[in-house]
Design a protein around this motif. Structure first.
Motif, short mmCIF file in Angstrom:
data_model
loop_
_atom_site.label_atom_id
_atom_site.label_comp_id
_atom_site.label_asym_id
_atom_site.label_seq_id
_atom_site.Cartn_x
_atom_site.Cartn_y
_atom_site.Cartn_z
N ASP A 15 5.74 -9.18 6.23
CA ASP A 15 4.55 -8.65 5.67
C ASP A 15 4.57 -8.59 4.44
OD1 ASP A 15 3.58 -7.20 8.14
OD2 ASP A 15 5.61 -5.97 8.18
N LYS A 52 1.53 -8.30 1.80
CA LYS A 52 1.09 -7.12 0.95
C LYS A 52 0.57 -7.99 -0.56
CE LYS A 52 3.31 -2.59 -0.54
NZ LYS A 52 3.10 -3.17 -1.96
N GLU A 63 -2.16 -7.91 -3.02
CA GLU A 63 -2.26 -7.41 -5.02
C GLU A 63 -2.78 -8.16 -5.40
OE1 GLU A 63 2.24 -5.30 -4.53
OE2 GLU A 63 1.51 -4.18 -4.02
#
Length: 324
Positions: free
Chosen positions: A234, A238, A242
Motif C-alpha cells: 500500500d 499510494k 501520487e
C-alpha cells in the motif's frame, strides 16, 4: 574511532572503484546527513594527491529528482564524481550527461557509515568483474528473456538491440557504477514486458525495506497494471499514484545481483547486490539504455531467481549456470 574503521572502505572507493590519480578533480555530491562519509572519501582523495571538492545539496524531495543545475554542470566538468546521498540522483540527466561528457562516477545512495566498514564493500570487485560482464553480455540483445521464481514470478520481455550494463563497482572514463552492489542489468524494450512479478526480497525505498510479505505486480504491455499485497504494498501503491505520471509504471530494468558479500538489510545498494537476487526496476530507464524519464525509479527485488535468455539457462534458483 569510527573514522578509523571507515578509512579502509573510503580507500577502496577512491583507489579501486574510481581509480583516482594525482591532480584529478573529484566532485563529491552529498547531503548534510552524509557528511561523515563524504569527508572520509575526501580525505583519501587528498591523501593520494587528488583535489576533492565537497558540495552539499538540499536532500531531494524524491528519488530521481535532478540536482541543481550548477551541480549538474560541475559533474560534467570534473574528472570523477562520487554521489553520497540519501535520495537517489542516479537516474537523472545530470548523471547521464556527466558520463557522456567523459566523467567517471560512482553512486553511494543510502550509504551508511557501517556500509563503509563491512558488507558488500568487502567483496573482491576485480575478481567478480568478469562474471558480471559476461552476464550483462548474455542478457543483452535477446529476443526473449524469461524471469521466474518459485514464489510466483513469471515475466517475459525483449531486450533486442538493448545493451547490457555491467556494474561491478569499478569505472573508467565515461562510465558510472553503483557501490557496493555488483549487478548486470538490461533495459527491456518498451511495451514488451508481460506477466507477473512477485517481490519477496526488498523494496528499498519509501521506508519499505526488507519485505514482511510478498508484493505482487501484474504487467501488461510493458507497464504495471495492478499491485497487490499488505501494508508495504500500500505504501508503494499510494506513492506511485501520487506521482501523477503514467511512466512510473514502466518496466525499466532487469538487474541480476552478483555480490556474495551483500545481504538484505533494507538499503538499496546492499539489497540489489545480493547474489542470486533479481530486481525489476520501474520508472526511469534513460541511464540504462531505455527511453523513458519518469518521476521516479524504484526496484522490486526477488530472491533465488531463474533467468533464461533466448533459450539459454543463465541462472537457476539463484545460481549462475555458465562458466567464464
Amino acid at each position: 574511532m569510527k573514522k578509523i574503521f571507515m578509512s579502509r572502505g573510503a580507500s577502496k572507493i577512491v583507489n579501486v572503484c574510481v581509480g583516482v590519480k594525482p591532480n584529478e578533480t573529484v566532485l563529491i555530491v552529498t547531503e548534510y546527513s552524509k557528511m561523515s562519509i563524504a569527508e572520509a572519501i575526501a580525505a583519501e582523495v587528498y591523501r593520494i594527491g587528488g583535489e576533492p571538492i565537497i558540495t552539499v545539496i538540499k536532500p531531494r524531495e524524491i528519488d530521481s529528482q535532478e540536482p541543481p543545475l550548477c551541480i549538474s554542470e560541475a559533474m560534467k566538468s570534473c574528472d570523477a564524481f562520487i554521489s553520497v546521498v540519501g535520495k537517489s540522483i542516479t537516474h537523472t540527466h545530470a548523471v547521464k550527461d556527466a558520463i557522456k561528457n567523459g566523467a567517471r562516477g560512482v553512486v553511494l545512495t543510502q550509504f551508511s557509515e557501517e556500509m563503509l566498514m563491512k558488507g558488500g564493500i568487502e567483496a573482491d570487485f576485480r575478481a567478480i568483474a568478469p562474471l558480471c560482464k559476461e552476464m550483462a553480455k548474455r542478457i543483452a540483445n535477446s529476443k526473449e528473456v524469461e524471469l521466474t521464481t518459485d514464489n510466483g514470478s513469471s515475466l517475459r520481455f525483449s531486450s533486442l538491440n538493448r545493451r547490457g550494463n555491467a556494474l561491478y563497482c569499478m569505472v573508467e572514463k565515461g562510465e558510472f557504477s553503483t557501490v557496493p552492489t555488483i549487478e548486470a542489468n538490461v533495459s527491456p524494450v518498451e511495451g514488451t514486458a508481460s506477466g507477473v512479478i512477485v517481490a519477496d526480497g526488498s523494496i528499498p525505498y519509501l521506508g519499505i525495506g526488507v519485505l514482511e510479505e510478498p508484493v505482487t505486480f501484474k504487467v501488461e504491455e510493458g507497464m504495471i497494471t495492478s499491485i497487490k499485497g499488505e501494508r508495504q504494498a500500500d505504501i508503494l501503491k499510494k506513492d506511485l499514484e501520487e506521482r501523477k505520471d503514467p511512466n512510473v509504471y514502466n518496466i525499466a530494468e532487469m538487474g541480476v545481483g552478483l555480490n556474495p558479500c551483500c545481504k538484505f538489510v533494507g538499503f538499496m545498494l546492499e539489497d540489489e547486490g545480493v547474489y542470486g537476487s533479481v530486481h525489476i526496476g520501474i520508472g526511469t530507464s534513460i541511464t540504462l539504455g531505455g527511453n523513458v524519464k519518469a518521476a521516479c525509479h524504484y526496484d522490486l527485488i526477488m530472491k533465488d531467481a531463474t533467468i533464461v535468455a533466448d533459450g539459454e539457462l543463465l541462472m537457476e534458483k539463484g545460481k549462475v549456470q555458465f562458466n567464464i
